[in-house]
Scaffold this motif. Sequence first.
Motif, PDB file in Angstrom:
ATOM      1  N   PRO A   7       0.445  -1.221  -0.099  1.00 33.77           N
ATOM      2  CA  PRO A   7       0.018   0.017  -0.033  1.00 33.77           C
ATOM      3  C   PRO A   7       0.829   1.237  -0.041  1.00 33.77           C
ATOM      4  N   ASP A   8       2.244   1.308   0.434  1.00 29.82           N
ATOM      5  CA  ASP A   8       2.836   2.327   0.264  1.00 29.82           C
ATOM      6  C   ASP A   8       3.987   2.145  -0.829  1.00 29.82           C
ATOM      7  N   TYR A   9       3.755   1.576  -1.714  1.00 29.12           N
ATOM      8  CA  TYR A   9       4.799   1.267  -2.917  1.00 29.12           C
ATOM      9  C   TYR A   9       5.199   2.562  -3.552  1.00 29.12           C
ATOM     10  N   GLU A  10       6.501   2.608  -3.533  1.00 32.32           N
ATOM     11  CA  GLU A  10       7.220   3.831  -4.112  1.00 32.32           C
ATOM     12  C   GLU A  10       7.889   3.609  -5.314  1.00 32.32           C
ATOM     13  N   PRO A  11       7.644   4.045  -6.405  1.00 29.84           N
ATOM     14  CA  PRO A  11       8.346   3.832  -7.561  1.00 29.84           C
ATOM     15  C   PRO A  11       9.828   4.136  -7.716  1.00 29.84           C
ATOM     16  N   GLY A  12      10.066   5.303  -6.863  1.00 26.33           N
ATOM     17  CA  GLY A  12      11.194   5.881  -6.707  1.00 26.33           C
ATOM     18  C   GLY A  12      11.772   7.165  -7.654  1.00 26.33           C
ATOM     19  N   ASN A  13      10.585   7.645  -8.155  1.00 29.49           N
ATOM     20  CA  ASN A  13      10.698   8.985  -8.783  1.00 29.49           C
ATOM     21  C   ASN A  13      10.115   9.942  -8.354  1.00 29.49           C
ATOM     22  N   GLY A  14       9.978  10.199  -6.926  1.00 25.48           N
ATOM     23  CA  GLY A  14       9.655  11.524  -6.347  1.00 25.48           C
ATOM     24  C   GLY A  14       9.182  11.096  -5.027  1.00 25.48           C
ATOM     25  N   ARG A  15       7.852  11.764  -4.906  1.00 19.48           N
ATOM     26  CA  ARG A  15       7.137  11.526  -3.601  1.00 19.48           C
ATOM     27  C   ARG A  15       6.535  10.258  -3.488  1.00 19.48           C
ATOM     28  N   LYS A  16       6.492   9.789  -2.207  1.00 23.73           N
ATOM     29  CA  LYS A  16       5.682   8.397  -2.026  1.00 23.73           C
ATOM     30  C   LYS A  16       4.346   8.168  -2.734  1.00 23.73           C
ATOM     31  N   PHE A  17       4.428   7.099  -3.340  1.00 22.49           N
ATOM     32  CA  PHE A  17       3.115   6.884  -4.026  1.00 22.49           C
ATOM     33  C   PHE A  17       2.270   5.825  -3.177  1.00 22.49           C
ATOM     34  N   THR A  18       0.902   6.385  -2.874  1.00 24.11           N
ATOM     35  CA  THR A  18       0.209   5.200  -2.472  1.00 24.11           C
ATOM     36  C   THR A  18      -0.688   4.405  -3.382  1.00 24.11           C
ATOM     37  N   PHE A  19      -0.357   3.103  -3.416  1.00 25.20           N
ATOM     38  CA  PHE A  19      -1.133   2.234  -4.527  1.00 25.20           C
ATOM     39  C   PHE A  19      -2.552   2.408  -4.605  1.00 25.20           C
ATOM     40  N   LYS A  20      -3.229   2.740  -3.548  1.00 22.49           N
ATOM     41  CA  LYS A  20      -4.614   3.011  -3.547  1.00 22.49           C
ATOM     42  C   LYS A  20      -5.080   4.211  -4.680  1.00 22.49           C
ATOM     43  N   GLU A  21      -4.201   5.198  -4.695  1.00 23.72           N
ATOM     44  CA  GLU A  21      -4.615   6.190  -5.568  1.00 23.72           C
ATOM     45  C   GLU A  21      -4.865   5.768  -6.842  1.00 23.72           C
ATOM     46  N   LYS A  45       3.300   7.516 -11.750  1.00 18.92           N
ATOM     47  CA  LYS A  45       3.764   7.237 -10.441  1.00 18.92           C
ATOM     48  C   LYS A  45       3.649   5.708 -10.404  1.00 18.92           C
ATOM     49  N   ALA A  46       3.135   4.999 -11.497  1.00 20.83           N
ATOM     50  CA  ALA A  46       2.793   3.715 -11.259  1.00 20.83           C
ATOM     51  C   ALA A  46       2.962   3.172 -12.817  1.00 20.83           C
TER      52      ALA A  46
END
Length: 235
Positions: A7-21, A45-46
């Motif tokens: 749920p807190d997956y971060e692709p590594g290209n900026g701010r933390k991305f919440t997968f639920k988005e 982001k995904a």
Amino acid sequence: MSGQDDPDYEPGNGRKFTFKEFSQDALEQLAIAKNFDKLYKLAEKAPQHTLTYDKLKFNDEIYKTGESILINVKNFEFIATIKKIISIKSQKNDQELPLVIINLYCNKDKIASQYQEQKEYMGMSELFLTEEEHAILVDAIQSKVLVLRYEDYEQYEFKDAVYFTRAFYNTKSEEFLPEISKWPKVCYCKKPQNPDLPYVFCDMCNQWIHLKCEGLTEEQVQSIESFICTYCKGK
């Protein structure tokens, strides 16, 4: 644990991305609202949910990245260049939402007022690529547009519906690249050439001279067999 399950997956290209988005509902809501810019930013982001292409086929025409196109958005027409072609995959089925990422061109009417004097040397068919980036649906594409380098435009015989470019314009900083002082110059006035203005060729210095600088009319020039400009006469 895969990025899709975290749920807190971060692709590594900026701010933390919440997968639920990146839910199917979010995609559909953005698509319905035609907020394709936000949809594209969300897809960035995904990246595991997007496919990237070099070209696409639409209305029996092949469009490639780097080509210029005429688009219609909300009944307004713009000219842009194709930066990227992506397709966002649905999480529920095999359907894809194709988007074209574009950079807009602007003409001299959109240039800051501080360049009012220099606009005289910008052509009606001149375009400036900008940093303005947008995502559009494929069906916003109307047709291809031919945008040539200035030197190629000069040699191009059929100029109807053909444009040229010689600089990038940043709409935020209101700066040109290259700056206007570095554009190729003509005439002894050393101003950038505008193909819309009338010129006469000097047989001594082999330069195109503005009729305005010589105080001549186009009718007067037609009766001159060999022309020597004022600058050369004064040497």
